[in-house]
Design an enzyme around this catalytic site. Structure first.
Site, short mmCIF file in Angstrom:
data_model
loop_
_atom_site.label_atom_id
_atom_site.label_comp_id
_atom_site.label_asym_id
_atom_site.label_seq_id
_atom_site.Cartn_x
_atom_site.Cartn_y
_atom_site.Cartn_z
N GLU A 430 37.88 43.58 32.20
CA GLU A 430 37.35 44.87 31.73
C GLU A 430 38.31 45.57 30.79
O GLU A 430 38.40 46.79 30.74
CB GLU A 430 37.01 45.79 32.92
CG GLU A 430 36.10 45.19 33.95
CD GLU A 430 34.85 44.57 33.35
OE1 GLU A 430 34.40 45.02 32.27
OE2 GLU A 430 34.31 43.63 33.93
N GLY A 431 39.02 44.79 29.99
CA GLY A 431 40.02 45.33 29.07
C GLY A 431 41.38 45.32 29.73
O GLY A 431 41.59 45.99 30.73
#
Length: 571
Positions: A430-431
């Site tokens: 998610e980054g």
């Protein structure tokens, strides 16, 4: 050892730290009363302790596997999913129109964290579904909502997020998956996606993929990306399952941890998909799911930290080794100063990370309830901090848990190492946490630092109030906030993004450190002379000072990062 859900800790944070009463005062969340909130936390605690926690080791020892194109999940996971679905836990924050409870994200975050503590591999499944539900609520057509949301909310179907491709990595704009218009309201989606959590399984009857792809002729880069809903089985109008779609699992990844979570390489071969949102509006729609997931992943890190801490604490209270200098000690390694240092650090950082995450969730809820722009900006600013600090805390606490166990921590049978292996990926997906930090100092400071300044004003106001009763705790928090304010102003003045990015990671951590001091101080004010004040004193005296060195790094610029050439680094 058995997991114990920290229900009382959540209740204390709601009542005394994150301002949950303000949420209940809104029309939207008026039904989230004290009694309702406590009942939900208690029931979630029972689910996690009695149903999900026993699955933790089974998922690690008996991983998900791919057999003749069919994914088989770990023993007990189907029953665990059924308990989550039947209890309505997937749709806690979802729209009641489609079967959801409409409860605050703050409460949902607490429950998700408990599930993460109990069995992170399984908790990934409802988290992905929750993110997809929110994305569809905001961006899908009424027809898609009516068909998909009741099934996803009930847990009959599950959702995934398909961004990453082998050649693109974090550069989503470089994707090659294409979506060709079929001329009948559907698109033919073709391409390959990797790292797809719960990309396929045998715990629910359908898997619904949100897939980023480019329509031929669309601009290059992220601006030309669209979002499509591509189900494993194409549903009929009445919600029953129809034909198998052109979606297949190529393989399951062999991972460091999270063995019970099937992470798939997905192949789409002219698979039928439906546009979600507008053409070339895919990134805006997907970011709805990603921001939901970023807060959720921060909670995953905190959840694993809690479980690892409980595991280490139980071992420390049992293990007898060496001589204690305490006159009234336990006779175990708990008496040793360094073991106490680790356990206190674990507990103090878990509290700080949890309070930050719940503060972020509160801001999201208040923005939804009031449509106030300041709440929206606060939620956006806190999201990368909650994600990065929550997952960094999970990794650090799990590592300390291994250390508390000593040599036994390196032995798989104790279970200490699993927490460390499982949580490691949370700082990546998610980054990555570096991406979160760059987002914080770039996009989240496009307002000139206004959102940051409002937070800093709030912290200093609390410290001013605390000076009369807890001056030795209030003063260092106030001073740290002033230093952070100066560096924030320096950061927003930098026009060269490389300079900002060079200091982004230490700046984010410093902000989290100061936020943690503030939230600990609020806890101490509500429990003067009690255990909350004692924990706050440890954090503020021992952990908060880290901010000074971090902020010095944040202002160091980029020159020294590039002082060695690629050849020099390889020499």
């Amino acid at each position: 050892m058995p997991y114990h859900a920290p229900v009382d800790d959540y209740a204390f944070l709601f009542d005394h730290v994150v301002g949950y009463a303000g949420l209940r005062a809104t029309d939207r969340f008026a039904e989230a009363t004290d009694d309702v909130t406590r009942a939900i936390l208690t029931e979630a605690g029972k689910l996690t302790e009695e149903v999900l926690a026993p699955l933790q080791r089974a998922g690690d020892l008996h991983p998900a596997r791919l057999e003749n194109g069919v994914v088989r999940t770990s023993p007990g996971f189907a029953e665990g999913w059924a308990a989550i679905a039947e209890g309505g836990w997937v749709g806690m924050a979802a729209d009641p129109e489609y079967g959801g409870m409409g409860l605050p994200m703050t409460l949902t975050s607490a429950v998700n964290e408990m599930m993460s503590s109990a069995c992170l591999s399984l908790q990934l499944a409802p988290l992905m579904s929750q993110g997809q539900i929110e994305a569809l609520e905001h961006h899908a057509s009424d027809a898609i909502k009516a068909l998909y949301l009741p099934k996803l909310t009930a847990g009959d179907w599950t959702g995934t997020m398909n961004l990453t491709e082998p050649q693109a990595g974090s550069d989503v704009g470089a994707l090659s998956t294409k979506a060709e218009n079929n001329g009948n309201g559907t698109f033919a989606v073709t391409g390959q996606k990797i790292y797809i959590s719960w990309g396929d399984h045998d715990v629910a009857e359908n898997v619904c993929h949100l897939v980023l792809a480019r329509i031929p002729g669309a601009p290059a880069g992220t601006k030309g990306i669209s979002l499509f809903l591509v189900p494993k089985f194409i549903p009929n109008a009445d919600g029953t399952l129809g034909a198998r779609n052109g979606v297949n699992v190529v393989s399951l990844e062999h991972k460091l941890g999270l063995h019970g979570s099937p992470t798939a390489v997905m192949q789409f071969d002219a698979a039928t998909g439906w546009l979600v949102g507008s053409e070339e509006g895919g990134m805006a729609a997907m970011f709805t799911m990603m921001n939901n997931a970023r807060l959720g992943v921060g909670g995953q890190g905190i959840g694993v930290a809690e479980a690892a801490y409980q595991h280490a604490l139980a071992y420390a209270l049992e293990r007898k080794q060496g001589r204690s200098t305490l006159e009234a000690g336990t006779g175990t390694i708990m008496d040793h100063a360094d073991v106490r240092r680790m356990l206190m650090t674990m507990k103090a950082d878990i509290f700080a990370a949890r309070a930050i995450a719940l503060s972020c969730a509160m801001a999201i809820d208040m923005e939804h309830a009031t449509s106030d722009a300041d709440w929206r900006a606060r939620a956006a600013f806190l999201t990368p901090i909650a994600k990065a600090f929550g997952t960094d805390t999970g990794i650090a606490v799990a590592e300390m848990g291994v250390q508390v166990h000593g040599g036994m921590g390196f032995i798989e049978e104790t279970g200490a190492a699993q927490f460390s292996r499982d949580v490691r990926v949370t700082a990546i997906y998610e980054g990555t946490n570096g991406v979160q930090a760059m987002d914080l100092v770039a996009r989240k400071m496009m307002d000139g630092g206004d959102a940051a300044a409002r937070l800093l004003d709030e912290i200093e106001a609390c410290a001013e109030e605390a000076r009369t009763v807890l001056p030795d705790l209030a003063e260092p928090v106030w001073q740290a906030t002033e230093t952070l304010r100066e560096v924030t102003e320096w950061m927003t003045a930098q026009q060269d993004m490389t300079t900002r990015f060079a200091g982004a990671v230490p700046y984010l951590r410093a902000f989290a450190r100061v936020m943690g001091g503030y939230l600990h101080l609020k806890a101490a004010l509500s429990d003067q002379g009690g255990k909350r004040e004692a924990l706050a004193r440890f954090y503020i005296k021992r952990l908060l000072p880290e901010h000074a060195g971090l902020l010095a790094q944040a202002q160091a610029g980029a020159e020294d990062l590039y002082a060695l050439s690629a050849d020099d680094l390889a020499a």
